[in-house]
Design an enzyme around this catalytic site. Sequence first.
Site, mmCIF file in Angstrom:
data_model
loop_
_atom_site.group_PDB
_atom_site.id
_atom_site.type_symbol
_atom_site.label_atom_id
_atom_site.label_comp_id
_atom_site.label_asym_id
_atom_site.label_seq_id
_atom_site.Cartn_x
_atom_site.Cartn_y
_atom_site.Cartn_z
ATOM 1 N N ASN A 198 5.678 9.861 -12.122
ATOM 2 C CA ASN A 198 6.793 9.422 -12.946
ATOM 3 C C ASN A 198 6.639 10.027 -14.335
ATOM 4 O O ASN A 198 5.683 10.762 -14.605
ATOM 5 C CB ASN A 198 6.911 7.896 -12.979
ATOM 6 C CG ASN A 198 5.701 7.210 -13.597
ATOM 7 O OD1 ASN A 198 5.056 7.740 -14.510
ATOM 8 N ND2 ASN A 198 5.384 6.010 -13.123
ATOM 9 N N GLN A 246 -1.045 5.725 -9.456
ATOM 10 C CA GLN A 246 -1.770 4.583 -10.008
ATOM 11 C C GLN A 246 -3.223 4.876 -10.345
ATOM 12 O O GLN A 246 -3.809 4.201 -11.188
ATOM 13 C CB GLN A 246 -1.710 3.382 -9.046
ATOM 14 C CG GLN A 246 -0.333 2.764 -8.903
ATOM 15 C CD GLN A 246 0.359 3.227 -7.646
ATOM 16 O OE1 GLN A 246 0.227 4.375 -7.247
ATOM 17 N NE2 GLN A 246 1.094 2.327 -7.009
ATOM 18 N N PHE A 263 -5.513 -5.043 -8.597
ATOM 19 C CA PHE A 263 -5.678 -4.456 -7.271
ATOM 20 C C PHE A 263 -7.119 -4.628 -6.807
ATOM 21 O O PHE A 263 -8.057 -4.233 -7.504
ATOM 22 C CB PHE A 263 -5.306 -2.968 -7.300
ATOM 23 C CG PHE A 263 -5.248 -2.332 -5.938
ATOM 24 C CD1 PHE A 263 -4.132 -2.485 -5.135
ATOM 25 C CD2 PHE A 263 -6.318 -1.600 -5.453
ATOM 26 C CE1 PHE A 263 -4.077 -1.915 -3.883
ATOM 27 C CE2 PHE A 263 -6.276 -1.020 -4.197
ATOM 28 C CZ PHE A 263 -5.147 -1.171 -3.409
ATOM 29 N N GLY A 289 0.853 -1.186 0.000
ATOM 30 C CA GLY A 289 0.000 0.000 0.000
ATOM 31 C C GLY A 289 0.883 1.227 0.000
ATOM 32 O O GLY A 289 1.874 1.305 0.745
ATOM 33 N N ASP A 313 7.465 4.870 -4.027
ATOM 34 C CA ASP A 313 7.048 5.223 -2.667
ATOM 35 C C ASP A 313 8.261 5.541 -1.804
ATOM 36 O O ASP A 313 8.239 6.483 -1.000
ATOM 37 C CB ASP A 313 6.262 4.074 -2.037
ATOM 38 C CG ASP A 313 4.994 3.733 -2.804
ATOM 39 O OD1 ASP A 313 4.466 4.623 -3.492
ATOM 40 O OD2 ASP A 313 4.544 2.578 -2.715
ATOM 41 N N THR A 357 9.869 11.483 -11.425
ATOM 42 C CA THR A 357 10.884 10.436 -11.398
ATOM 43 C C THR A 357 11.083 9.887 -12.808
ATOM 44 O O THR A 357 10.133 9.755 -13.575
ATOM 45 C CB THR A 357 10.501 9.319 -10.425
ATOM 46 O OG1 THR A 357 9.204 8.814 -10.761
ATOM 47 C CG2 THR A 357 10.462 9.842 -8.998
ATOM 48 N N LEU A 358 12.333 9.555 -13.133
ATOM 49 C CA LEU A 358 12.716 9.170 -14.487
ATOM 50 C C LEU A 358 13.272 7.750 -14.550
ATOM 51 O O LEU A 358 14.028 7.418 -15.463
ATOM 52 C CB LEU A 358 13.761 10.161 -15.021
ATOM 53 C CG LEU A 358 13.404 11.648 -14.916
ATOM 54 C CD1 LEU A 358 14.586 12.514 -15.329
ATOM 55 C CD2 LEU A 358 12.180 11.974 -15.767
#
Length: 324
Positions: free
Chosen positions: A195, A172, A116, A48, A257, A223-224
């Site tokens: 991302n 997500q 999920f 989570g 995360d 983020t890459l």
Amino acid sequence: MSLLIAGSIATDHLMTFGGKFADSLVVDQLDKLSVSFLVEDLEIRRGGVAPNMCYGLGRLGLRPVLVGAAGEDFADYRSWLERHGVDCDSVHISESRHTARFVCTTDAAMAQFASFYPGAMSEARMIELAPIVRRVGEPDYVLVGPDDPEAMRRHTEECRQRGYRFIADPSQQLAFSEGELIRELIDGATLLFSNEYESHMIQHKTGWDAEEVLARVDIQVTTLGPRGVRVQGRGLATFELPAVSDVHAVEPTGVGDAFRAGFLAGLAWGVGLERAAQVGCVLAAYVVESVGTQEYSFTAGQFVARVAGAYGQAAADEVARHLP
């Protein structure tokens, strides 16, 4: 610093496939997709997005407040988190649903198929932030991460109404959300996490171009993957930071995360955006080298040494002053 981390609480069922998914996919037959992969192992782990971030923050000496919904099967998980410095007193416990479950298979190329089950997460919309704030004090930031979509909407709106600085991290949930909801979740955020792929999805679904997205938040952190991270914002000089090198990648679940946890720790320490990004990248390296999102550990000395190896001694010395 008081940090409220709102998002999904789940258990992760992580499987590994030794081949490549791409070898079993026929591009012009995807509308008839029916494939099965024989996996090599199964790991059942705590997960989570909100507990993942809270665990990382706890490892770095902070005491974040977990905000989310879980089932009555949460007792052992709660004990684990509390032992690692997480405040779980504001977790809503469902009387009828199990804790959410993430089921993911990763192939040899680090591609993933995942499902999920929301379960108790759907009750997160019942959580109000004000009673939590009365208990723990005014928050410096409220991070609104992937969760029940209505809960995300309500948390964001309450932050606006009550003047809490909020961090948008829809990640997500972007694939399942319409543009109207995404605009509501982002507009006015102190900081936006995503991302690189998600940043393009945000633009596509909201109808905003990159400049318009940036005009609606103070700071955007993208983020890459193996290339690191990009940080930009109003009145800031955009910079890109390389990821930690010399990483033996094992399993990527939870890497984002961990990066967020490290970045937030840097904000809490007041070390500046570049240093915060460095802390995030180092914490992310620990996660990608292990199976599971909360299975890593380190001493303060080990963490500082890794910062020094990746980003230099000056960075290590500054980080060392803040670690427990």
